[in-house]
Design an enzyme around this catalytic site. Structure first.
Site, PDB file in Angstrom:
ATOM      1  N   ASP A  84      35.243  53.611  44.108  1.00  0.00           N
ATOM      2  CA  ASP A  84      34.010  52.826  43.934  1.00  0.00           C
ATOM      3  C   ASP A  84      32.817  53.673  43.497  1.00  0.00           C
ATOM      4  O   ASP A  84      31.723  53.136  43.264  1.00  0.00           O
ATOM      5  CB  ASP A  84      33.690  52.052  45.210  1.00  0.00           C
ATOM      6  CG  ASP A  84      34.604  50.848  45.352  1.00  0.00           C
ATOM      7  OD1 ASP A  84      34.970  50.258  44.312  1.00  0.00           O
ATOM      8  OD2 ASP A  84      34.983  50.498  46.488  1.00  0.00           O
ATOM      9  N   ASP A 144      40.187  46.376  39.214  1.00  0.00           N
ATOM     10  CA  ASP A 144      38.728  46.599  39.213  1.00  0.00           C
ATOM     11  C   ASP A 144      38.363  48.014  38.729  1.00  0.00           C
ATOM     12  O   ASP A 144      37.276  48.233  38.187  1.00  0.00           O
ATOM     13  CB  ASP A 144      38.119  46.457  40.617  1.00  0.00           C
ATOM     14  CG  ASP A 144      38.750  45.389  41.468  1.00  0.00           C
ATOM     15  OD1 ASP A 144      39.885  44.967  41.167  1.00  0.00           O
ATOM     16  OD2 ASP A 144      38.133  44.977  42.452  1.00  0.00           O
TER      17      ASP A 144
HETATM   18  N1  GLY Z   1      36.027  45.250  44.597  1.00  0.00           N
HETATM   19  C1  GLY Z   1      35.381  44.660  43.532  1.00  0.00           C
HETATM   20  C2  GLY Z   1      35.360  43.192  43.523  1.00  0.00           C
HETATM   21  O1  GLY Z   1      35.429  42.555  44.566  1.00  0.00           O
HETATM   22  O2  GLY Z   1      35.284  42.654  42.461  1.00  0.00           O
END
Ligand code: GLY
Length: 356
Positions: A84, A144
């Site tokens: 992240d 993601d």
């Molecule tokens: N973890 C990123 C999202 O929830 O899109």
């Protein structure tokens, strides 16, 4: 020229102004009120990014000064071992550096990029998080992560260092091979064995089912592959972005705001995810420019114009966009505002103004 009827800059600034006094980073809303996080969780970078965007279009130094204050709180995250870091440091430190040319912001962003590139697993071929699963340490990646990579593409551009380019490039190839299906829908999560790199399981955490397509994951992938192509000029990444975008657009309802999962059997009696629309919308503007395909820009403008996204009569939320869906299976942030939705929505608006 397509008619665009987006909210006024004043509307956006008023919304942001109301949140300036928050003690924590705005994350998702509950009953229209921001729920905040003290360390920025995975979303604090989008709040700082929104402040930078406000500064960019208003030239009001108040937003510059607020952005710097929040940056100070995020900096301590730069050595966190999590993928992240891309979400946390790109819209905050990288965008801030691009706007201000302040070298100290560049330095912090490069440190975060070093931490992120070190999270590449050679055998699995993915950037990953390490976590405990049934008493064992495993590696986990997800779709993601495609949109965490802009931090590495940017770092490569600044430094010319292969250690930033290679992990991002390999991660993209592995994603095409293992998380993109033949019809260009996407799989959400992949777990692997840390010793061998062998895949243990593929599944969804936030979507409807393991075989379905979670719309925000698809949006992250569209934008992520467009950015990957822009940075590397690798044709396979442009083809991936285009195929993913075609799938997304073909599966949109009439109002151009996707349901939270394209395959929820409850559709049309299900919830939307305006943040997936906002991410895809901004990504489609970029993809249209890179691919020279007008159809992607046309779709982006329809998404931006959709009143279903909820910005027109939105005084019942502290956020800009309503009807986002963070995590339906966990019943978190369902049908509310989401800070990353607001960020990408304003980013897309600025692109539409510049490009129109
Ligand atoms: N973890 C990123 C999202 O929830 O899109």
């Amino acid at each position: 020229m397509t008619q665009v009827s987006y909210p006024t800059p004043r509307y956006i600034l008023e919304k942001v102004d109301r949140s300036l006094g928050l003690r924590g980073f705005p994350h998702i809303t509950r009953d229209g009120k921001w729920q905040t996080t003290s360390d920025g969780y995975w979303t604090g970078g989008f709040w700082v990014g929104l402040l930078w965007l406000c500064y960019k279009f208003s030239h009001d130094e108040k937003y510059l000064s607020w952005a710097y204050q929040w940056l100070e709180r995020l900096e301590r995250r730069k050595q966190d071992k999590t993928f992240d870091l891309g979400f946390l440091f790109y819209p905050s430190f990288v965008l801030g550096y691009q706007i201000t040319k302040d070298e100290s912001l560049k330095g912090v962003a490069l440190e975060a990029a070093d931490t992120l590139s070190a999270l590449f697993h050679q055998k699995a071929g993915f950037i990953y998080n390490e976590l405990d699963f049934e008493g064992k340490k495993i590696g986990r990646t997800c779709i993601d992560v495609m949109m965490e990579l802009p931090l590495l593409w940017w770092a490569y551009k600044e430094t010319g260092e292969n250690r930033h380019f290679r992990p991002a490039y390999q991660h993209c190839l592995s994603t095409i091979g293992k998380l993109v299906r033949g019809d260009y829908s996407t799989i959400h999560v992949l777990d692997f064995d840390l010793k061998t790199g062998q895949i243990m399981q593929k599944f969804t955490a936030q979507g409807y089912s393991n075989d379905s397509c979670w719309s925000r994951g698809q949006a992250w992938a569209i934008y992520g592959f467009a950015m990957a192509y822009r940075a590397s000029q690798e044709k396979r990444f442009l083809d991936a972005a285009s195929g993913l975008a075609d799938y997304f657009i073909q599966n949109l309802p009439d109002d151009y705001v996707p349901y939270w999962d394209f395959n929820d059997p409850e559709i049309p009696n299900s919830v939307k995810d305006s943040s997936a629309a906002a991410i895809a919308c901004s990504g489609l503007f970029t993809l249209s420019e890179l691919s020279h395909k007008q159809k992607f820009k046309d779709a982006a403008i329809k998404m931006l114009n959709s009143p279903s996204a909820g910005y027109v009569f939105n005084n019942d939320s502290e956020g800009i966009l309503k009807h986002g869906c963070f995590h339906k299976p966990a019943k978190l942030g369902v049908d509310g505002s989401l800070i990353w939705g607001d960020y990408y929505f304003v980013e897309a608006l600025l692109k539409s103004v510049i490009e129109e």
